[in-house]
Write an enzyme that holds these catalytic residues in place. Structure first.
Site, PDB file in Angstrom:
ATOM      1  N   ASP A 161      15.848 -31.131  65.652  1.00 46.61           N
ATOM      2  CA  ASP A 161      15.922 -32.339  66.471  1.00 46.61           C
ATOM      3  C   ASP A 161      14.523 -32.949  66.537  1.00 46.61           C
ATOM      4  OD1 ASP A 161      16.828 -34.328  68.103  1.00 46.61           O
ATOM      5  OD2 ASP A 161      17.054 -33.076  69.893  1.00 46.61           O
ATOM      6  N   ASP A 216      18.029 -38.519  63.338  1.00 44.61           N
ATOM      7  CA  ASP A 216      16.945 -37.621  63.752  1.00 44.61           C
ATOM      8  C   ASP A 216      17.407 -36.221  64.113  1.00 44.61           C
ATOM      9  OD1 ASP A 216      18.321 -38.505  66.000  1.00 44.61           O
ATOM     10  OD2 ASP A 216      16.569 -38.397  67.292  1.00 44.61           O
ATOM     11  N   GLU A 217      18.610 -35.831  63.689  1.00 42.53           N
ATOM     12  CA  GLU A 217      19.153 -34.562  64.152  1.00 42.53           C
ATOM     13  C   GLU A 217      20.116 -34.004  63.109  1.00 42.53           C
ATOM     14  OE1 GLU A 217      21.594 -33.036  68.141  1.00 42.53           O
ATOM     15  OE2 GLU A 217      21.377 -35.165  67.707  1.00 42.53           O
TER      16      GLU A 217
END
Length: 378
Positions: free
Chosen positions: A22, A118-119
Site C-alpha cells: 500500500d 496504489d495498492e
C-alpha cells in the site's frame, strides 16, 4: 513426537506467502516529490475550498495530523487545516508511477492483484528469483520503489490476504509488518472491531452497542449468532476472526462496476438542484466509461440523506448502455421513484455495472471502491 513435527512442517509448507503493498499517501506523495514547494506542507489532492461539493482524494501526512482525511468535504478540510494547499490531480503522472510500481512487482511474481493505482496483493509462495522469503521480497520491493520512484510504500506479510492487508496499515508510513501463522489467532483477538477490513463505522457502532469491541468478543459468538445479527456477512466475520481466508490472489480481475458520487456541503431539498447535481455526476461517469471503453447493463442510483440513511435503486437494460443521455435520464427516473420532494439529500451517486462481455482485461485500476483518484475528482 516425530509425527507431530512432520505434520506441523507440512502445514507450514502449505501456507501461502502473501504480501499486501500500500503506497503511502500516494497522490499527495507524488505531488510533494515533484514540487519542492509542497514538501513538508499540508496538501490535499482534489477538491477546492471554493468548489461546491468538492472532496479530498488524498491528504499528505502533514495534513492528516489536523484530521484531514480522504472523502472529506473540502470546506471541512480547510476548517481543520487553514493552511491546507489544494492541488489539482494529475491523472497521467499517477498512472505512470503505478505502471512502474507494477513492473517492480513483476520482477518477483506474476500473481499480482491490483486493487487500485496504489495498492495490490502479491502471492510470492513461489517467487521468480527463488528468494523464498516473503519478508525479504517485501523489503526489496520497498527499496526499489524508494530508489526508482523516490516514494515510500508500506507492506503487510502473512499467509492470507485479509491479515496481510491489515498488517500493511499497522506501521504507516514506510512500514513492514509480518504476522506469521502462530501469531494470527492472538493478533485477531486483540484487534478492535473497527480495524477489521470491511467493517464500516455503522457496523462497528452496532457491534459496540452489543458489547463487541475486539476480535476476542466476536470469537465468543457462534457462526449462527453472527448470521442472525449481521446477515450473511456473519459467516465472513466468523471465519476472519479465526484468521481463515482462502481467497486466492487473482491477477487480471474484471471490472465489476464504475461510477462517481458527490457529497454536498449542504442538504439538497429542491428537485431541480438534485437534477443539476445528477447531470454533473452523469458527465463524470460518462467520461470514465469512455476512458475504460466500457458499457453496462445496470444503472444504480445511490442516495444518502441528512440523517445518514442510505438507499440504492437500479434499473437493468437488455443491452449495454453508456451514453450520457440514458445515464442521466435513468438516474432522474430512479430519483423520482423515491419521492425526493421535501427530502434532505446529502449525497448522490451513479454507478454502471453488469458489463458482461464488454469488460476489457486491463492493467488499469479495476476495483471501483479503490478508484479513489477518479471517484473524488472535483
Amino acid at each position: 513426537m516425530r509425527r507431530t513435527f512432520a505434520v506441523a512442517m507440512e502445514e507450514k509448507k502449505n501456507h501461502r506467502k502473501i504480501i499486501h503493498i500500500d503506497m503511502d499517501a500516494f497522490y499527495a506523495s507524488v505531488e510533494q516529490r515533484d514540487n519542492p514547494l509542497y514538501r513538508g506542507k499540508a496538501i490535499a489532492v482534489g477538491g477546492s475550498p471554493e468548489g461546491r461539493g468538492g472532496v479530498v482524494a488524498t491528504a499528505s501526512y502533514e495534513a492528516r495530523k489536523f484530521g484531514v482525511r480522504s472523502a472529506m468535504p473540502s470546506k471541512r478540510a480547510q476548517q481543520l487545516c487553514p493552511e491546507l494547499i489544494f492541488v489539482r490531480p494529475r491523472f497521467d503522472v499517477y498512472k505512470e508511477a503505478s505502471r512502474h510500481i507494477r513492473e517492480i512487482f513483476a520482477r518477483y511474481t506474476d500473481l499480482v492483484e491490483p486493487l487500485s493505482l496504489d495498492e495490490a496483493y502479491l502471492d510470492v509462495t513461489t517467487d521468480k528469483q527463488g528468494i523464498g522469503s516473503a519478508i525479504e521480497i517485501a523489503k526489496l520491493i520497498k527499496e526499489a520503489i524508494r530508489s526508482e520512484l523516490q516514494l515510500t510504500a508500506s507492506a503487510g506479510v502473512s499467509i492470507n490476504k485479509f491479515v496481510a492487508k491489515i498488517a500493511s496499515d499497522l506501521n504507516k508510513p514506510d512500514g513492514l509488518t509480518f504476522i506469521g501463522p502462530s501469531a494470527i489467532a492472538a493478533f485477531m483477538e486483540q484487534l478492535p472491531v473497527e480495524k477489521f477490513y470491511g467493517v464500516g463505522k455503522v457496523t462497528a457502532d452496532k457491534m459496540k452497542k452489543m458489547g463487541l469491541y475486539t476480535g476476542a468478543d466476536l470469537k465468543k459468538l457462534s457462526e449462527q449468532e453472527l448470521k442472525n445479527y449481521f446477515g450473511k456477512t456473519g459467516t465472513f466475520y466468523y471465519q476472519i476472526v479465526r484468521g481463515i481466508d482462502d481467497r486466492e490472489v487473482q491477477p487480471h480481475r474484471e471490472t465489476k462496476s464504475l461510477g462517481a458520487e458527490d457529497t454536498f456541503p449542504y442538504d439538497l431539498t429542491v428537485v431541480d438542484d438534485m437534477h443539476e447535481e445528477l447531470e454533473k455526476i452523469a458527465r463524470t461517469v460518462h467520461t470514465r466509461l469512455q476512458r475504460y471503453n466500457l458499457k453496462g447493463r445496470t444503472i444504480t442510483l445511490k442516495i444518502k440523506y441528512s440523517d445518514f440513511r442510505q438507499i440504492t435503486r437500479n434499473q437493468s437494460f437488455p443491452h449495454p448502455v453508456g451514453d450520457i443521455e440514458t445515464i442521466l435520464r435513468t438516474a432522474k427516473q430512479l430519483l423520482a421513484a423515491t419521492g425526493p420532494e421535501d427530502k434532505k439529500i446529502r449525497l448522490l451517486g451513479i454507478t454502471l455495472s453488469n458489463f458482461g462481455d464488454t469488460v476489457l482485461h486491463t492493467d488499469k485500476p479495476n476495483n471501483p471502491g479503490q478508484l479513489s483518484l477518479f471517484d473524488f475528482e472535483g
